[in-house]
Design a protein around this motif. Structure first.
Motif, PDB file in Angstrom:
ATOM      1  N   ILE A 112     131.311 -41.307 100.003  1.00 15.66           N
ATOM      2  CA  ILE A 112     131.265 -40.781  98.632  1.00 15.66           C
ATOM      3  C   ILE A 112     130.274 -39.630  98.533  1.00 15.66           C
ATOM      4  O   ILE A 112     130.566 -38.578  97.949  1.00 15.66           O
ATOM      5  CB  ILE A 112     130.887 -41.902  97.639  1.00 15.66           C
ATOM      6  N   TYR A 113     129.078 -39.839  99.116  1.00 16.41           N
ATOM      7  CA  TYR A 113     128.060 -38.796  99.052  1.00 16.41           C
ATOM      8  C   TYR A 113     128.487 -37.553  99.828  1.00 16.41           C
ATOM      9  O   TYR A 113     128.162 -36.428  99.448  1.00 16.41           O
ATOM     10  CB  TYR A 113     126.735 -39.330  99.591  1.00 16.41           C
ATOM     11  N   TYR A 114     129.226 -37.767 100.914  1.00 14.67           N
ATOM     12  CA  TYR A 114     129.761 -36.658 101.712  1.00 14.67           C
ATOM     13  C   TYR A 114     130.612 -35.749 100.826  1.00 14.67           C
ATOM     14  O   TYR A 114     130.547 -34.519 100.917  1.00 14.67           O
ATOM     15  CB  TYR A 114     130.600 -37.225 102.859  1.00 14.67           C
ATOM     16  N   GLN A 115     131.414 -36.375  99.944  1.00 20.89           N
ATOM     17  CA  GLN A 115     132.302 -35.614  99.058  1.00 20.89           C
ATOM     18  C   GLN A 115     131.520 -34.901  97.951  1.00 20.89           C
ATOM     19  O   GLN A 115     131.919 -33.831  97.492  1.00 20.89           O
ATOM     20  CB  GLN A 115     133.342 -36.557  98.424  1.00 20.89           C
ATOM     21  N   GLN A 116     130.402 -35.492  97.528  1.00 19.67           N
ATOM     22  CA  GLN A 116     129.655 -34.946  96.390  1.00 19.67           C
ATOM     23  C   GLN A 116     128.534 -33.989  96.794  1.00 19.67           C
ATOM     24  O   GLN A 116     127.948 -33.328  95.943  1.00 19.67           O
ATOM     25  CB  GLN A 116     129.043 -36.100  95.584  1.00 19.67           C
ATOM     26  N   LEU A 117     128.245 -33.917  98.081  1.00 15.00           N
ATOM     27  CA  LEU A 117     127.068 -33.201  98.557  1.00 15.00           C
ATOM     28  C   LEU A 117     127.059 -31.732  98.165  1.00 15.00           C
ATOM     29  O   LEU A 117     126.056 -31.205  97.693  1.00 15.00           O
ATOM     30  CB  LEU A 117     126.957 -33.338 100.078  1.00 15.00           C
ATOM     31  N   ASN A 118     128.187 -31.057  98.348  1.00 14.63           N
ATOM     32  CA  ASN A 118     128.261 -29.628  98.060  1.00 14.63           C
ATOM     33  C   ASN A 118     127.906 -29.335  96.603  1.00 14.63           C
ATOM     34  O   ASN A 118     127.125 -28.425  96.303  1.00 14.63           O
ATOM     35  CB  ASN A 118     129.664 -29.094  98.393  1.00 14.63           C
ATOM     36  N   THR A 119     128.477 -30.132  95.699  1.00 10.42           N
ATOM     37  CA  THR A 119     128.213 -29.940  94.267  1.00 10.42           C
ATOM     38  C   THR A 119     126.745 -30.185  93.946  1.00 10.42           C
ATOM     39  O   THR A 119     126.117 -29.420  93.202  1.00 10.42           O
ATOM     40  CB  THR A 119     129.087 -30.900  93.431  1.00 10.42           C
ATOM     41  N   GLU A 120     126.179 -31.250  94.513  1.00  8.75           N
ATOM     42  CA  GLU A 120     124.781 -31.578  94.240  1.00  8.75           C
ATOM     43  C   GLU A 120     123.847 -30.469  94.704  1.00  8.75           C
ATOM     44  O   GLU A 120     122.929 -30.068  93.980  1.00  8.75           O
ATOM     45  CB  GLU A 120     124.402 -32.889  94.940  1.00  8.75           C
ATOM     46  N   LEU A 121     124.080 -29.955  95.911  1.00  8.21           N
ATOM     47  CA  LEU A 121     123.203 -28.912  96.440  1.00  8.21           C
ATOM     48  C   LEU A 121     123.308 -27.631  95.617  1.00  8.21           C
ATOM     49  O   LEU A 121     122.299 -26.970  95.342  1.00  8.21           O
ATOM     50  CB  LEU A 121     123.552 -28.630  97.905  1.00  8.21           C
ATOM     51  N   LYS A 122     124.527 -27.279  95.213  1.00  2.10           N
ATOM     52  CA  LYS A 122     124.709 -26.064  94.403  1.00  2.10           C
ATOM     53  C   LYS A 122     124.000 -26.174  93.060  1.00  2.10           C
ATOM     54  O   LYS A 122     123.478 -25.190  92.537  1.00  2.10           O
ATOM     55  CB  LYS A 122     126.210 -25.803  94.184  1.00  2.10           C
ATOM     56  N   GLU A 123     123.998 -27.381  92.506  1.00  7.01           N
ATOM     57  CA  GLU A 123     123.408 -27.572  91.176  1.00  7.01           C
ATOM     58  C   GLU A 123     121.889 -27.712  91.223  1.00  7.01           C
ATOM     59  O   GLU A 123     121.213 -27.354  90.256  1.00  7.01           O
ATOM     60  CB  GLU A 123     124.000 -28.827  90.511  1.00  7.01           C
ATOM     61  N   ASN A 124     121.338 -28.215  92.329  1.00  4.71           N
ATOM     62  CA  ASN A 124     119.921 -28.596  92.313  1.00  4.71           C
ATOM     63  C   ASN A 124     119.018 -27.903  93.332  1.00  4.71           C
ATOM     64  O   ASN A 124     117.809 -27.806  93.091  1.00  4.71           O
ATOM     65  CB  ASN A 124     119.808 -30.108  92.543  1.00  4.71           C
ATOM     66  N   LEU A 125     119.557 -27.460  94.459  1.00  3.99           N
ATOM     67  CA  LEU A 125     118.676 -26.990  95.527  1.00  3.99           C
ATOM     68  C   LEU A 125     117.854 -25.766  95.128  1.00  3.99           C
ATOM     69  O   LEU A 125     116.651 -25.712  95.393  1.00  3.99           O
ATOM     70  CB  LEU A 125     119.478 -26.682  96.800  1.00  3.99           C
ATOM     71  N   LYS A 126     118.489 -24.805  94.476  1.00  2.07           N
ATOM     72  CA  LYS A 126     117.755 -23.599  94.086  1.00  2.07           C
ATOM     73  C   LYS A 126     116.614 -23.943  93.135  1.00  2.07           C
ATOM     74  O   LYS A 126     115.481 -23.463  93.302  1.00  2.07           O
ATOM     75  CB  LYS A 126     118.684 -22.582  93.430  1.00  2.07           C
ATOM     76  N   ASP A 127     116.886 -24.779  92.131  1.00  2.00           N
ATOM     77  CA  ASP A 127     115.843 -25.169  91.182  1.00  2.00           C
ATOM     78  C   ASP A 127     114.706 -25.897  91.874  1.00  2.00           C
ATOM     79  O   ASP A 127     113.527 -25.661  91.575  1.00  2.00           O
ATOM     80  CB  ASP A 127     116.439 -26.072  90.092  1.00  2.00           C
ATOM     81  N   THR A 128     115.059 -26.797  92.804  1.00  2.00           N
ATOM     82  CA  THR A 128     114.026 -27.542  93.530  1.00  2.00           C
ATOM     83  C   THR A 128     113.130 -26.596  94.315  1.00  2.00           C
ATOM     84  O   THR A 128     111.894 -26.722  94.292  1.00  2.00           O
ATOM     85  CB  THR A 128     114.676 -28.555  94.489  1.00  2.00           C
ATOM     86  N   MET A 129     113.748 -25.637  95.001  1.00  2.00           N
ATOM     87  CA  MET A 129     112.984 -24.712  95.835  1.00  2.00           C
ATOM     88  C   MET A 129     112.123 -23.764  95.002  1.00  2.00           C
ATOM     89  O   MET A 129     110.958 -23.511  95.334  1.00  2.00           O
ATOM     90  CB  MET A 129     113.927 -23.930  96.744  1.00  2.00           C
ATOM     91  N   THR A 130     112.672 -23.225  93.933  1.00  2.00           N
ATOM     92  CA  THR A 130     111.943 -22.208  93.165  1.00  2.00           C
ATOM     93  C   THR A 130     110.930 -22.799  92.185  1.00  2.00           C
ATOM     94  O   THR A 130     109.910 -22.177  91.897  1.00  2.00           O
ATOM     95  CB  THR A 130     112.927 -21.310  92.381  1.00  2.00           C
ATOM     96  N   LYS A 131     111.184 -24.014  91.701  1.00  2.00           N
ATOM     97  CA  LYS A 131     110.291 -24.598  90.700  1.00  2.00           C
ATOM     98  C   LYS A 131     109.223 -25.514  91.297  1.00  2.00           C
ATOM     99  O   LYS A 131     108.187 -25.744  90.659  1.00  2.00           O
ATOM    100  CB  LYS A 131     111.106 -25.382  89.669  1.00  2.00           C
ATOM    101  N   GLN A 132     109.452 -26.025  92.507  1.00  2.00           N
ATOM    102  CA  GLN A 132     108.510 -26.998  93.062  1.00  2.00           C
ATOM    103  C   GLN A 132     107.750 -26.491  94.292  1.00  2.00           C
ATOM    104  O   GLN A 132     106.750 -27.097  94.681  1.00  2.00           O
ATOM    105  CB  GLN A 132     109.256 -28.292  93.421  1.00  2.00           C
ATOM    106  N   TYR A 133     108.223 -25.396  94.891  1.00  2.00           N
ATOM    107  CA  TYR A 133     107.561 -24.888  96.095  1.00  2.00           C
ATOM    108  C   TYR A 133     106.133 -24.450  95.771  1.00  2.00           C
ATOM    109  O   TYR A 133     105.888 -23.695  94.826  1.00  2.00           O
ATOM    110  CB  TYR A 133     108.357 -23.712  96.676  1.00  2.00           C
ATOM    111  N   ARG A 134     105.193 -24.934  96.557  1.00  2.00           N
ATOM    112  CA  ARG A 134     103.756 -24.621  96.422  1.00  2.00           C
ATOM    113  C   ARG A 134     103.191 -25.023  95.057  1.00  2.00           C
ATOM    114  O   ARG A 134     102.167 -24.466  94.623  1.00  2.00           O
ATOM    115  CB  ARG A 134     103.517 -23.120  96.634  1.00  2.00           C
ATOM    116  N   GLN A 135     103.810 -25.996  94.407  1.00  2.00           N
ATOM    117  CA  GLN A 135     103.300 -26.481  93.134  1.00  2.00           C
ATOM    118  C   GLN A 135     102.550 -27.790  93.344  1.00  2.00           C
ATOM    119  O   GLN A 135     102.893 -28.587  94.233  1.00  2.00           O
ATOM    120  CB  GLN A 135     104.451 -26.686  92.144  1.00  2.00           C
TER     121      GLN A 135
END
Length: 252
Positions: A112-135
């Motif tokens: 199930i997660y294999y199928q959902q992974l692409n959507t999750e990364l597109k929705e969250n990875l950029k925000d995680t990297m830009t908002k939490q890096y070095r914070q």
């Protein structure tokens, strides 16, 4: 009557050795299942902090638990087989069934997660990297991002331009850097001040593509191990039922 009893005894002996052989293989399989779970948690745990969902982590924990229970159950199976205790065989069968369900759940969650992974990364990875890096309080994310960019030779979620939206860069704490130093082909302090292609990694698809491929490969391993061992257990449950029935016949 004597001939029937002799045949039943012979059948019981054969089943005992079949079940013993299965238990030996089963114990080794449990070790393998536990090793895959520990390998995921210990060696790949850095990237877990970049994922919004806990499904990937849950599948690894399920495999570790299932592996431990499998190894204990294997020892119990040997005792039940050679002592010919029907109550131990019943307990052994119940434990096999529980492990079977755990590994099927791990396999299904991985799929199930294999199928959902692409959507999750597109929705969250950029925000995680830009908002939490070095914070403050997000040291795990910082470490994961730096390792991700160096290990996969990428920069930013989609591309290096993503770092323009970074709170770290905008706050002025970056010391003139436009990307983290981990984006650089040769990492030296302050190298992130220059984002030219000759200095930093510019991989098509950015880190999101690399991370997705990496996690999907591991989900395939987790799913295959979980479902594969679960299928083998069906034979163990069948042997257990046959031995239980055989002991019942001998008793009468």
């Amino acid at each position: 009557m004597g001939e029937f009893s002799e045949k039943a005894t012979c059948g019981t002996v054969c089943l005992k050795y079949l079940l013993f052989t299965f238990n030996c293989c089963f114990w080794l399989a449990g070790l393998a299942v536990m090793a895959v779970g520990i390998w995921t948690l210990a060696l790949k745990s850095d990237y877990i902090s970049l994922l919004a969902s806990g499904t990937y982590l849950a599948t690894a924990y399920i495999l570790v638990v299932a592996g431990v229970v499998v190894m204990v159950t294997g020892v119990l199976g040997c005792c039940a087989t050679f002592k010919e205790r029907r109550n131990l065989l019943r307990l052994y069968f119940i434990l096999l069934l529980i492990i079977f369900l755990l590994e099927i759940i791990a396999g299904v969650l991985a799929y199930i997660y294999y199928q959902q992974l692409n959507t999750e990364l597109k929705e969250n990875l950029k925000d995680t990297m830009t908002k939490q890096y070095r914070q403050p309080g997000h040291e795990g994310v910082t470490s994961a991002v730096d390792r991700l960019q160096q290990e996969f030779h990428c920069c930013g979620s989609n591309n290096s331009q993503d770092w323009r939206d970074s709170e770290w860069v905008r706050s002025g704490q970056a010391g003139g850097r436009v990307v983290p130093d981990s984006c650089c082909k040769t990492v030296v302090p302050g190298c992130g001040q220059r984002d030219h292609a000759s200095n930093i990694y510019k991989v098509e698809g950015g880190c999101i593509t690399q991370l997705e491929t990496f996690i999907q490969e591991h989900l395939r391993v987790i799913g295959a191990v979980g479902v594969g061992i679960a299928c083998v257990q069906v034979f163990g449950m069948a042997f257990t039922c046959c031995l239980y029935k055989s002991l019942k016949l001998e008793h009468y």
